[in-house]
Write a protein that holds these residues in place. Structure first.
Motif, PDB file in Angstrom:
ATOM      1  N   SER A   1      43.895 -28.594  24.742  1.00  0.00           N
ATOM      2  CA  SER A   1      43.921 -27.136  24.811  1.00  0.00           C
ATOM      3  C   SER A   1      42.909 -26.477  23.878  1.00  0.00           C
ATOM      4  O   SER A   1      42.212 -25.539  24.281  1.00  0.00           O
ATOM      5  CB  SER A   1      45.329 -26.628  24.502  1.00  0.00           C
ATOM      6  OG  SER A   1      45.757 -27.088  23.216  1.00  0.00           O
TER       7      SER A   1
ATOM      8  N   PRO B   1      48.474 -18.306  35.866  1.00  0.00           N
ATOM      9  CA  PRO B   1      47.486 -18.446  34.789  1.00  0.00           C
ATOM     10  C   PRO B   1      46.862 -17.114  34.414  1.00  0.00           C
ATOM     11  O   PRO B   1      46.878 -16.153  35.189  1.00  0.00           O
ATOM     12  CB  PRO B   1      46.440 -19.385  35.400  1.00  0.00           C
ATOM     13  CG  PRO B   1      46.525 -19.128  36.880  1.00  0.00           C
ATOM     14  CD  PRO B   1      47.980 -18.850  37.145  1.00  0.00           C
TER      15      PRO B   1
ATOM     16  N   MET C   1      43.477 -29.408  30.605  1.00  0.00           N
ATOM     17  CA  MET C   1      43.449 -28.271  29.678  1.00  0.00           C
ATOM     18  C   MET C   1      44.644 -28.301  28.731  1.00  0.00           C
ATOM     19  O   MET C   1      44.519 -27.982  27.542  1.00  0.00           O
ATOM     20  CB  MET C   1      43.434 -26.962  30.463  1.00  0.00           C
ATOM     21  CG  MET C   1      42.109 -26.613  31.093  1.00  0.00           C
ATOM     22  SD  MET C   1      42.188 -24.966  31.839  1.00  0.00           S
ATOM     23  CE  MET C   1      40.549 -24.877  32.562  1.00  0.00           C
TER      24      MET C   1
ATOM     25  N   THR D   1      42.111 -18.774  31.978  1.00  0.00           N
ATOM     26  CA  THR D   1      42.367 -20.080  32.596  1.00  0.00           C
ATOM     27  C   THR D   1      41.677 -20.172  33.952  1.00  0.00           C
ATOM     28  O   THR D   1      41.088 -21.208  34.294  1.00  0.00           O
ATOM     29  CB  THR D   1      43.877 -20.305  32.757  1.00  0.00           C
ATOM     30  OG1 THR D   1      44.505 -20.219  31.472  1.00  0.00           O
ATOM     31  CG2 THR D   1      44.182 -21.659  33.368  1.00  0.00           C
ATOM     32  N   CYS D   2      41.736 -19.105  34.721  1.00  0.00           N
ATOM     33  CA  CYS D   2      41.081 -19.098  36.039  1.00  0.00           C
ATOM     34  C   CYS D   2      39.573 -19.293  35.899  1.00  0.00           C
ATOM     35  O   CYS D   2      38.960 -20.034  36.675  1.00  0.00           O
ATOM     36  CB  CYS D   2      41.365 -17.780  36.761  1.00  0.00           C
ATOM     37  SG  CYS D   2      43.085 -17.569  37.274  1.00  0.00           S
TER      38      CYS D   2
ATOM     39  N   MET E   1      47.106 -19.847  28.189  1.00  0.00           N
ATOM     40  CA  MET E   1      46.916 -20.478  29.495  1.00  0.00           C
ATOM     41  C   MET E   1      47.650 -19.706  30.579  1.00  0.00           C
ATOM     42  O   MET E   1      47.109 -19.479  31.658  1.00  0.00           O
ATOM     43  CB  MET E   1      47.408 -21.925  29.475  1.00  0.00           C
ATOM     44  CG  MET E   1      47.469 -22.564  30.871  1.00  0.00           C
ATOM     45  SD  MET E   1      47.727 -24.343  30.845  1.00  0.00           S
ATOM     46  CE  MET E   1      46.036 -24.878  30.527  1.00  0.00           C
TER      47      MET E   1
ATOM     48  N   LEU F   1      41.874 -22.711  24.506  1.00  0.00           N
ATOM     49  CA  LEU F   1      43.169 -22.081  24.738  1.00  0.00           C
ATOM     50  C   LEU F   1      44.125 -22.461  23.604  1.00  0.00           C
ATOM     51  O   LEU F   1      44.398 -23.645  23.379  1.00  0.00           O
ATOM     52  CB  LEU F   1      43.748 -22.519  26.085  1.00  0.00           C
ATOM     53  CG  LEU F   1      42.909 -22.154  27.312  1.00  0.00           C
ATOM     54  CD1 LEU F   1      43.429 -22.875  28.545  1.00  0.00           C
ATOM     55  CD2 LEU F   1      42.904 -20.645  27.535  1.00  0.00           C
TER      56      LEU F   1
ATOM     57  N   VAL G   1      49.527 -23.030  25.343  1.00  0.00           N
ATOM     58  CA  VAL G   1      49.610 -23.560  26.703  1.00  0.00           C
ATOM     59  C   VAL G   1      51.048 -23.741  27.180  1.00  0.00           C
ATOM     60  O   VAL G   1      51.275 -24.234  28.289  1.00  0.00           O
ATOM     61  CB  VAL G   1      48.858 -24.906  26.819  1.00  0.00           C
ATOM     62  CG1 VAL G   1      47.379 -24.721  26.524  1.00  0.00           C
ATOM     63  CG2 VAL G   1      49.473 -25.966  25.900  1.00  0.00           C
TER      64      VAL G   1
ATOM     65  N   ILE H   1      44.499 -28.326  35.153  1.00  0.00           N
ATOM     66  CA  ILE H   1      45.514 -27.801  34.238  1.00  0.00           C
ATOM     67  C   ILE H   1      46.017 -28.907  33.313  1.00  0.00           C
ATOM     68  O   ILE H   1      46.227 -28.692  32.111  1.00  0.00           O
ATOM     69  CB  ILE H   1      46.676 -27.174  35.015  1.00  0.00           C
ATOM     70  CG1 ILE H   1      46.195 -25.939  35.789  1.00  0.00           C
ATOM     71  CG2 ILE H   1      47.823 -26.790  34.080  1.00  0.00           C
ATOM     72  CD1 ILE H   1      45.646 -24.839  34.923  1.00  0.00           C
TER      73      ILE H   1
ATOM     74  N   ARG I   1      37.880 -20.796  33.470  1.00  0.00           N
ATOM     75  CA  ARG I   1      37.599 -22.178  33.095  1.00  0.00           C
ATOM     76  C   ARG I   1      37.843 -23.111  34.268  1.00  0.00           C
ATOM     77  O   ARG I   1      37.077 -24.048  34.513  1.00  0.00           O
ATOM     78  CB  ARG I   1      38.442 -22.578  31.884  1.00  0.00           C
ATOM     79  CG  ARG I   1      37.959 -21.941  30.589  1.00  0.00           C
ATOM     80  CD  ARG I   1      39.057 -21.932  29.521  1.00  0.00           C
ATOM     81  NE  ARG I   1      38.561 -21.484  28.228  1.00  0.00           N
ATOM     82  CZ  ARG I   1      38.320 -20.219  27.906  1.00  0.00           C
ATOM     83  NH1 ARG I   1      38.532 -19.254  28.802  1.00  0.00           N
ATOM     84  NH2 ARG I   1      37.873 -19.895  26.710  1.00  0.00           N
TER      85      ARG I   1
END
Length: 370
Positions: free
Chosen positions: A279, A327, A275, A331-332, A320, A284, A287, A272, A334
């Motif tokens: 982002s 999330p 990311m 996001t999950c 995100m 994403l 975020v 996280i 990735r």
């Protein structure tokens, strides 16, 4: 300059998204899931109030049923199970009827015991299935398993997924515990002999993936609670302290008491963090603000609460966070790529999930960033 790990993560994500999960085969016999709302797929739907429930618009991208997932679509239990070759996470244990319980008892399917709002400590959560209760349910199942060639063989080739700790820190009270004492109590409860992971090991667990505590101080809910709108550094420090001690103590416990244990601790925290720092490279756009909720950062009212709204459907994959804490499916997805194929030890250690289950996949092993 973008973090090289994140650039390669995105390339790997795109390549793997175009392929079928786990090469069209189940890499393990079954999946068993324990933990909190990051991996709950509906057990809380079968609990009375005040257990939190993921009612619409939670699950709105999986239409047609009340999914019980605290996100817009699939959660981490789903996408990890998909990488292992299954369609989704196993079903919530509390939802299973007689025929499904029979299949479970014959080692034909796994089960998801997770409960949104639960933690490692029994005192965490209100009306949820505590981690202790989840493991007690599994042990009752394990004691009655009838499998070929043996339940020990079948369980040894099954994948156990654990997620816990984040909710415990929301329950932390500095007037009662020091941070170090609280963290030590959490870790000892999790892995000490005769405690949770050891109890599962004694019941047949031999291969486990553990999700560490993510960057809890950078959720929309944490940002909404700070006057500067920045991340809550104190909350992140608690997560880092737990994650570090967990790794140290699990290594010692495995060597001393669980010599057949194969494990990987996935770094939700680092994934996280990278990311957020990169982002746009990670695909994403937003975020900081949640997709669904109300108030500052859309994080002052839980998604599905009064006067809450969700961002447009076409934008779900650009956020995100779905709500103040959880999330999005994007996001999950990735994150699962990093967990399975990411750099060791940055994204998982001592091995990543792909190595743990014996899968060859997209490699993210790289030199240090310039």
């Amino acid at each position: 300059m973008a973090n090289n790990n994140v650039v390669s993560l995105l390339v790997c994500f795109v390549a793997l998204s175009l392929a079928t999960s786990a090469a069209d085969r189940e890499l393990v016999n079954a999946v068993y899931v324990f933990g909190d709302s990051l991996v709950d797929v509906g057990n809380n739907n079968y609990l009375p109030a005040p257990a939190p429930k993921a009612t619409p618009p939670y699950g709105m991208d999986l239409p047609g049923r009340l999914t019980g997932r605290f996100t817009n679509g699939y959660n981490l239990a789903d996408v990890i199970s998909q990488r292992l070759g299954f369609e989704t996470s196993p079903k919530p244990f509390l939802s299973m009827g007689r025929s499904e319980r029979t299949l479970l008892g014959r080692c034909k399917i796994g089960a998801n015991f997770a409960s949104g709002g639960s933690g490692i400590l029994d005192t965490t959560g209100n009306g949820t299935l505590t981690m202790r209760t989840q493991i007690k349910y599994f042990k009752r199942v394990a004691d009655k398993l009838f499998c070929y060639p043996s339940k020990w063989d079948r369980l040894a080739r099954s994948f156990f997924l654990l997620s816990g700790g984040g909710n415990d820190f929301w329950a932390f009270n500095a007037s009662i515990d020091t941070p170090n004492a609280y963290i030590a109590r959490m870790v000892s409860t999790y892995i000490e002999k005769s405690r949770y992971i050891y109890m599962l090991y004694d019941a047949g667990l031999r291969m486990v993936g553990i999700l560490d505590v993510p960057l809890i101080g950078c959720t929309p809910g944490s940002r909404a609670g700070t006057p500067t709108s920045e991340c809550n550094s104190a909350a992140n420090s608690l997560a880092q302290g737990f994650n570090s001690l967990l790794r140290t103590e699990l290594t010692s416990a495995a060597t001393a008491n669980m010599t057949e244990l194969k494990y990987s601790i996935a770094s939700n925290y680092n994934i996280i963090s990278d990311m957020i720092a990169n982002s746009l490279v990670a695909g994403l756009r937003e975020v900081q603000t949640a997709c669904c909720g109300a108030g500052r950062f859309k994080a002052e009212v839980m998604c599905s609460g009064p006067n809450t709204t969700a961002c447009p459907t076409g934008e779900h994959g650009e956020y995100m966070f779905w709500d103040m804490l959880h999330p999005t499916q994007a996001t999950c997805e990735r994150g699962a790529v990093a967990i399975f194929y990411g750099d060791v030890p940055k994204y998982a250690e001592p091995v990543n999930f792909a190595t743990l289950v014996g899968e060859e996949g997209c490699s993210l092993q790289m030199a240090d960033d310039e």
